[in-house]
Motif scaffolding. Structure first.
Motif, PDB file in Angstrom:
ATOM      1  N   LEU A 198     -21.083  -9.444 -11.142  1.00 54.93           N
ATOM      2  CA  LEU A 198     -22.637  -9.507 -10.855  1.00 54.93           C
ATOM      3  C   LEU A 198     -23.577 -11.002 -11.570  1.00 54.93           C
ATOM      4  N   GLU A 199     -22.891 -11.294 -12.585  1.00 49.60           N
ATOM      5  CA  GLU A 199     -23.202 -12.503 -13.094  1.00 49.60           C
ATOM      6  C   GLU A 199     -22.898 -13.884 -11.784  1.00 49.60           C
ATOM      7  N   TRP A 200     -21.977 -13.765 -11.447  1.00 48.86           N
ATOM      8  CA  TRP A 200     -21.783 -15.057 -10.797  1.00 48.86           C
ATOM      9  C   TRP A 200     -22.526 -14.125  -9.752  1.00 48.86           C
ATOM     10  N   HIS A 201     -22.706 -13.047  -8.697  1.00 49.51           N
ATOM     11  CA  HIS A 201     -23.946 -13.291  -7.797  1.00 49.51           C
ATOM     12  C   HIS A 201     -25.433 -13.490  -8.028  1.00 49.51           C
ATOM     13  N   ASN A 202     -25.578 -13.069  -9.541  1.00 48.48           N
ATOM     14  CA  ASN A 202     -26.833 -13.392  -9.837  1.00 48.48           C
ATOM     15  C   ASN A 202     -27.307 -15.245 -10.189  1.00 48.48           C
ATOM     16  N   ILE A 203     -26.653 -16.052 -10.588  1.00 51.76           N
ATOM     17  CA  ILE A 203     -26.266 -16.991 -10.302  1.00 51.76           C
ATOM     18  C   ILE A 203     -26.152 -18.207  -8.810  1.00 51.76           C
ATOM     19  N   GLU A 204     -25.654 -17.194  -8.103  1.00 54.35           N
ATOM     20  CA  GLU A 204     -25.710 -17.855  -6.543  1.00 54.35           C
ATOM     21  C   GLU A 204     -26.839 -17.543  -6.250  1.00 54.35           C
ATOM     22  N   SER A 205     -27.423 -15.902  -6.328  1.00 56.02           N
ATOM     23  CA  SER A 205     -28.453 -16.466  -5.556  1.00 56.02           C
ATOM     24  C   SER A 205     -30.508 -16.959  -6.227  1.00 56.02           C
ATOM     25  N   SER A 206     -29.755 -17.293  -6.854  1.00 58.97           N
ATOM     26  CA  SER A 206     -30.843 -18.067  -8.000  1.00 58.97           C
ATOM     27  C   SER A 206     -30.925 -19.023  -7.222  1.00 58.97           C
ATOM     28  N   LEU A 207     -29.596 -19.596  -6.525  1.00 53.69           N
ATOM     29  CA  LEU A 207     -29.463 -21.397  -6.583  1.00 53.69           C
ATOM     30  C   LEU A 207     -29.949 -21.366  -4.986  1.00 53.69           C
ATOM     31  N   PRO A 208     -30.148 -22.497  -4.240  1.00 54.27           N
ATOM     32  CA  PRO A 208     -30.274 -23.601  -2.632  1.00 54.27           C
ATOM     33  C   PRO A 208     -29.840 -22.722  -2.548  1.00 54.27           C
ATOM     34  N   PRO A 209     -30.529 -21.778  -1.043  1.00 53.21           N
ATOM     35  CA  PRO A 209     -29.891 -20.983  -0.569  1.00 53.21           C
ATOM     36  C   PRO A 209     -29.478 -22.461   0.892  1.00 53.21           C
ATOM     37  N   TYR A 210     -27.793 -21.502   1.408  1.00 55.26           N
ATOM     38  CA  TYR A 210     -27.915 -23.285   2.628  1.00 55.26           C
ATOM     39  C   TYR A 210     -28.410 -23.037   3.403  1.00 55.26           C
ATOM     40  N   ALA A 211     -28.104 -24.347   4.737  1.00 55.08           N
ATOM     41  CA  ALA A 211     -28.764 -24.324   5.619  1.00 55.08           C
ATOM     42  C   ALA A 211     -28.673 -23.162   6.242  1.00 55.08           C
ATOM     43  N   THR A 212     -27.524 -23.129   6.942  1.00 50.17           N
ATOM     44  CA  THR A 212     -27.020 -22.232   7.917  1.00 50.17           C
ATOM     45  C   THR A 212     -26.162 -21.125   7.465  1.00 50.17           C
ATOM     46  N   GLN A 213     -26.242 -20.168   8.286  1.00 52.92           N
ATOM     47  CA  GLN A 213     -25.224 -18.974   8.153  1.00 52.92           C
ATOM     48  C   GLN A 213     -24.116 -19.480   8.649  1.00 52.92           C
ATOM     49  N   LYS A 214     -23.098 -20.324   9.017  1.00 48.91           N
ATOM     50  CA  LYS A 214     -22.392 -21.223   9.294  1.00 48.91           C
ATOM     51  C   LYS A 214     -21.369 -21.381   7.792  1.00 48.91           C
ATOM     52  N   ASP A 215     -22.458 -22.173   7.000  1.00 53.74           N
ATOM     53  CA  ASP A 215     -21.760 -23.242   5.830  1.00 53.74           C
ATOM     54  C   ASP A 215     -21.494 -22.311   4.760  1.00 53.74           C
ATOM     55  N   LYS A 216     -22.699 -20.587   5.034  1.00 54.76           N
ATOM     56  CA  LYS A 216     -22.468 -19.760   3.869  1.00 54.76           C
ATOM     57  C   LYS A 216     -21.361 -19.052   4.172  1.00 54.76           C
ATOM     58  N   ARG A 217     -20.525 -19.452   5.412  1.00 47.90           N
ATOM     59  CA  ARG A 217     -19.144 -18.078   5.726  1.00 47.90           C
ATOM     60  C   ARG A 217     -18.133 -19.360   6.067  1.00 47.90           C
TER      61      ARG A 217
END
Length: 383
Positions: free
Chosen positions: A75-94
């Protein structure tokens, strides 16, 4: 689960009960191995089963303890990841998810190949040093020799021992895969932050921008520390166990291989062990490498934008050592690879001084164990 808030741990779940039963079975198996070792000469070959089983018990207990903390950690990992700048594309996220799946798939497939070669060698050994006319019995006497050192031969006990061995083999390989997977996840967080910082390299940005990025960087560093505290025992067991088996395998390479099958299995196992250890080192050291990259971007900040926040950000990166560790005894950086290589060479030179050529397929030892089995069976029939 689709979201970390749905994760939960229960001592009464099927997986937990299954894990506890397996740990209990492994402890009993380990005690039997110790009993056999104490009633024979203490050599590298004899203590190898203990060096294989004991780390598995430690890792399983550590993993069970980690499972109870996992929902909160994720849950903490998810919260920190959500606070970071988003990925440029969905491909980078996958890409990170695909990378984790590929590492796991390749690691487990190579583990399966190694174990199949091990079974092939054991079958060849059983045929060459056959003590009975039953080939299955010959194989099980080898596969579960420590069990039959105490108990009389039983078909079901033999397959129980072999099943436990198969499960242990995959857990032994999985602990390395787990450290690699966690390293990929933590590295991706730094990469996510660095990819955003690169966009603003050499540009004039406000102090509030650098303050925000510094807070994000610090939150990822704190997560790394929490993850390290949670898995550091697994990391230490993984490295120390790999170091031991590399030394043992290199020492065994001085012996003459009895058959082509043995040679193929031995060198495949050795190369897989070396490759796995190197992969763990490189994947884990990538966390430290990525954590240092923002420093290069901060050095390119125009003097017009230089402020206290940039200075503070740069000092934090320079002074902190962000990396996974083995119970804080060592930190997984690129320097560790050379240190481990030097340690292996040192240990090997010492071991070679006491080296005596041994027969990897000792049929006499197998025959002695078979005679012991006959005495046990005769004793039970007399009783």
């Amino acid at each position: 689960m689709p979201h970390p808030r749905y994760l939960s741990f229960s001592w009464w779940s099927f997986r937990t009960v299954y894990s506890l039963i397996f740990i209990l079975a492994m402890i009993i198996d380990c005690i039997i191995s110790v009993y056999k070792i104490l009633h024979g000469p203490i050599t590298f070959n004899n203590i190898e089963p203990l060096a294989f089983r004991l780390p598995i018990i430690i890792v399983c207990v550590s993993a069970l303890n980690l499972a109870s903390k996992w929902p909160e950690l994720m849950l903490e990992w998810h919260n920190i990841e959500s606070s970071l700048p988003p990925y440029a594309t969905q491909k980078d996220k996958r890409r990170q998810a695909d990378r984790i799946k590929m590492v796991f798939l390749v690691g487990m497939m190579l583990s399966l190949a190694e174990h199949l070669l091990s079974i092939t060698q054991a079958i060849r050994y059983a045929n060459r040093c056959a003590t009975t006319k039953d080939p299955i019995k010959n194989f099980l006497l080898i596969a579960s020799d420590h069990l039959f050192y105490i108990f009389p031969y039983s078909y079901w006990l033999g397959w129980y021992g072999k099943t436990l061995n198969v499960m242990s083999t995959f857990i032994w390989n999985y602990m390395d895969m787990f450290v690699m997977i966690m390293s990929i996840g933590l590295t991706s967080l730094f990469q996510q932050l660095n990819a955003d910082l690169v966009k603003f390299k050499n540009k004039q940005m406000s102090p509030s921008f650098w303050a925000e990025r510094r807070i994000q960087y610090r939150s990822v560093c704190m997560l790394c520390e929490k993850v390290d505290n949670a898995i550091s025992l697994i990391t230490m067991v993984s490295f120390s166990n790999n170091l031991y088996f590399i030394c043992v395998q290199l020492l065994k390479s001085l012996n003459k291989m009895p058959t082509i099958i043995s040679m193929v299995y031995f060198y495949f196992s050795l190369l897989f062990l070396l490759g796995r250890t190197l992969a763990v080192s490189l994947y884990a050291s990538a966390i430290h490498d990525e954590s240092r990259k923002p420093l290069g971007i901060l050095r390119c900040v125009p003097k017009e934008s230089w402020c206290v926040e940039v200075k503070r950000f740069a000092e934090e990166i320079s002074s902190d050592s962000v990396a996974l560790s083995g119970m804080k005894f060592f930190f997984l950086t690129r320097k560790l690879v050379l240190s481990v290589a030097g340690t292996i060479v040192t240990y090997e030179l010492v071991l070679i001084q006491f080296y005596e050529s041994t027969n990897l397929w000792d049929c006499e030892s197998l025959l002695r164990n078979f005679r012991r089995q006959q005495k046990l069976a005769d004793g039970i029939l007399a009783f």
